[in-house]
Design an enzyme around this catalytic site. Structure first.
Site, PDB file in Angstrom:
ATOM      1  N   ASP A 153       0.826  -1.214   0.000  1.00 23.31           N
ATOM      2  CA  ASP A 153       0.000   0.000   0.000  1.00 23.31           C
ATOM      3  C   ASP A 153       0.863   1.268   0.000  1.00 23.31           C
ATOM      4  O   ASP A 153       2.091   1.196   0.044  1.00 23.31           O
ATOM      5  CB  ASP A 153      -0.932  -0.067   1.231  1.00 23.31           C
ATOM      6  N   ASP A 208     -10.126   3.350  -3.608  1.00 25.28           N
ATOM      7  CA  ASP A 208     -10.811   2.144  -3.114  1.00 25.28           C
ATOM      8  C   ASP A 208     -12.234   2.014  -3.658  1.00 25.28           C
ATOM      9  O   ASP A 208     -13.001   2.985  -3.696  1.00 25.28           O
ATOM     10  CB  ASP A 208     -10.900   2.194  -1.582  1.00 25.28           C
TER      11      ASP A 208
HETATM   12  C1  GLA Z   1      -6.010   1.258   1.495  1.00 21.82           C
HETATM   13  C2  GLA Z   1      -6.142   0.236   0.376  1.00 21.82           C
HETATM   14  C3  GLA Z   1      -7.248  -0.732   0.729  1.00 21.82           C
HETATM   15  C4  GLA Z   1      -6.947  -1.428   2.051  1.00 21.82           C
HETATM   16  C5  GLA Z   1      -6.732  -0.389   3.141  1.00 21.82           C
HETATM   17  C6  GLA Z   1      -6.193  -1.019   4.415  1.00 21.82           C
HETATM   18  O1  GLA Z   1      -7.130   2.075   1.574  1.00 21.82           O
HETATM   19  O2  GLA Z   1      -6.399   0.852  -0.845  1.00 21.82           O
HETATM   20  O3  GLA Z   1      -7.433  -1.694  -0.307  1.00 21.82           O
HETATM   21  O4  GLA Z   1      -5.803  -2.230   1.885  1.00 21.82           O
HETATM   22  O5  GLA Z   1      -5.792   0.611   2.743  1.00 21.82           O
HETATM   23  O6  GLA Z   1      -5.954  -0.092   5.407  1.00 21.82           O
END
Ligand code: GLA
Length: 393
Positions: A153, A208
């Site tokens: 990430d 997301d």
């Molecule tokens: C980010 C990523 C998500 C998830 C969260 C976890 O938002 O894009 O897919 O992994 O972090 O904290």
């Protein structure tokens, strides 16, 4: 010029060419078709534990998902709590009392593969220790535990360069001695489709996904159709070993209607997207299971040619998306974004075929041959739904 001068000049020219050539695509031999599996985040967020992961592995087998092609069980954020005095990453001992190696062993004993999550910054998005400064040490640890997949990430990475940070972990994984799928997650912020294939096997192309058809959250979360809009146009960058990732599935997470679940899944197949289920596999209903294990839709996603589809027609809420398949056939989705039924057509010219060609059309959700058609195919598509067919001249 003496022969030794000529030799040294030739050497310099070759060196110059090598240094200026673009980096070769990462070839770790993995993800030749889009990865399929399950990830804890969409449904469970930080509520992860070894019990959940073991039960999910069991359910992946007993539900038929493993037989349908799902492989990876990935623990997302929140499994890690600190570093020990040697800098080793420490899993949450309350939630993972047997440790990650035992958990990976269990997942492997089911014939599945095990994945973990970390972050290129100093902390993960949930404030757990990230891998910044510990890349090689963490990669060795993951490999020693038996990890097969790393999602990486981009939170708390202020001042870092995406290409450098992801390349560093890519090299660390390659040096770990274990083949590990590398999933980049910088949300499309520096167009990873332009550089990702030298570094990893898949890259998130958007922020997301959220569990809705067409909502948009203030923090950037996107409903299904908004994700679709962002991945159209970058299809040429995807291919075997390196995929655009429109994020994990929300199928079966309780908010999408049955038609929306089907459309979401079918559109991800048209996109050659990684199919990472994001629901509770232990308690899914028969309809969710039928969607996630539909062999004909999965065959589209996993088509060995690895061509990502694209939108070929946009007429308000009526859209046609198409994907070339091995052998020259097409998979076509007639997508209705409207809240009322719509008649949607695809013309053979939209697919690159001459109008006079006769083609066999098969409805994949109905598992039914619709017969031979010339020039076009039209269907009435329910609200927020997709009819998905193959067209075979
Ligand atoms: C980010 C990523 C998500 C998830 C969260 C976890 O938002 O894009 O897919 O992994 O972090 O904290």
């Amino acid at each position: 010029m003496t022969s030794s001068t000529i030799r040294s000049r030739c050497f310099l020219v070759v060196l110059l060419i090598l240094v200026t050539l673009p980096a070769a695509a990462l070839d770790n031999g993995l993800a030749k078709t889009p990865p399929m599996g399950w990830n804890s985040w969409n449904k469970f967020a930080c509520n992860v534990s070894e019990q959940l992961i073991r039960e999910t592995a069991d359910a992946m087998v007993s539900s038929g998902m493993k037989d349908a092609g799902y492989q990876y069980i990935v623990v997302d954020d929140c499994w890690q709590v600190s570093r020990d005095s040697h800098g080793n990453i420490v899993p949450d001992a309350k939630r993972f009392p047997s440790g990650m190696k035992a958990l990976a062993d269990y997942v492997h004993s089911k014939g599945l593969k095990f994945g973990l999550y970390s972050d290129a910054g100093a902390q993960t998005c949930q404030g757990r220790p990230g891998s910044r400064g510990y890349e090689f040490q963490d990669a060795r640890t993951y490999a020693a535990w038996g990890a097969d997949y790393l999602k990486y990430d981009w939170c708390h990475a202020e001042g870092q360069n995406t290409i450098e940070s992801y390349t560093l972990m890519s090299k660390a994984l390659q040096a770990s001695g274990r083949p590990i799928v590398f999933s980049l997650c910088e949300w499309g912020s520096t167009k990873p489709w332009l550089w990702g294939k030298d570094v990893g096997n898949l890259w998130r192309a958007t922020e997301d996904i959220v569990n809705c058809w067409d909502c948009k959250e203030k923090w950037g979360g996107l409903g299904v159709v908004h994700v679709l809009d962002l991945v159209d146009g970058i299809e040429s960058y995807a291919g075997p070993g390196h995929w655009n990732d429109p994020d994990m599935l929300e199928v079966g997470n309780g908010k999408l209607t049955p038609d929306e679940n089907r459309a979401h899944f079918a559109m991800w197949a048209i996109l050659a997207a990684p199919l990472m289920a994001g629901n509770d596999l232990r308690s899914m209903d028969a309809d969710t299971r039928a969607v996630l294990t539909d062999k004909e839709i999965i065959a589209i996603d996993q088509d060995p040619l690895g061509r990502q589809g694209r939108r070929v027609v946009k007429d308000g809420d009526r859209e046609v998306w198409a994907r070339e398949l091995q052998g020259g056939n097409r998979a076509v989705a007639l997508l209705n974004r409207a809240a009322t039924p719509q008649s949607i057509s695809v013309k053979w010219e939209d697919l690159g075929y001459p109008a006079h060609v006769k083609a066999q059309v098969r409805d994949l959700w109905q598992h039914k041959d619709l017969g031979s058609m010339t020039g076009s195919f039209t269907a009435t598509v329910a609200p927020h739904a997709a009819v998905i067919v193959t067209v075979k001249p």
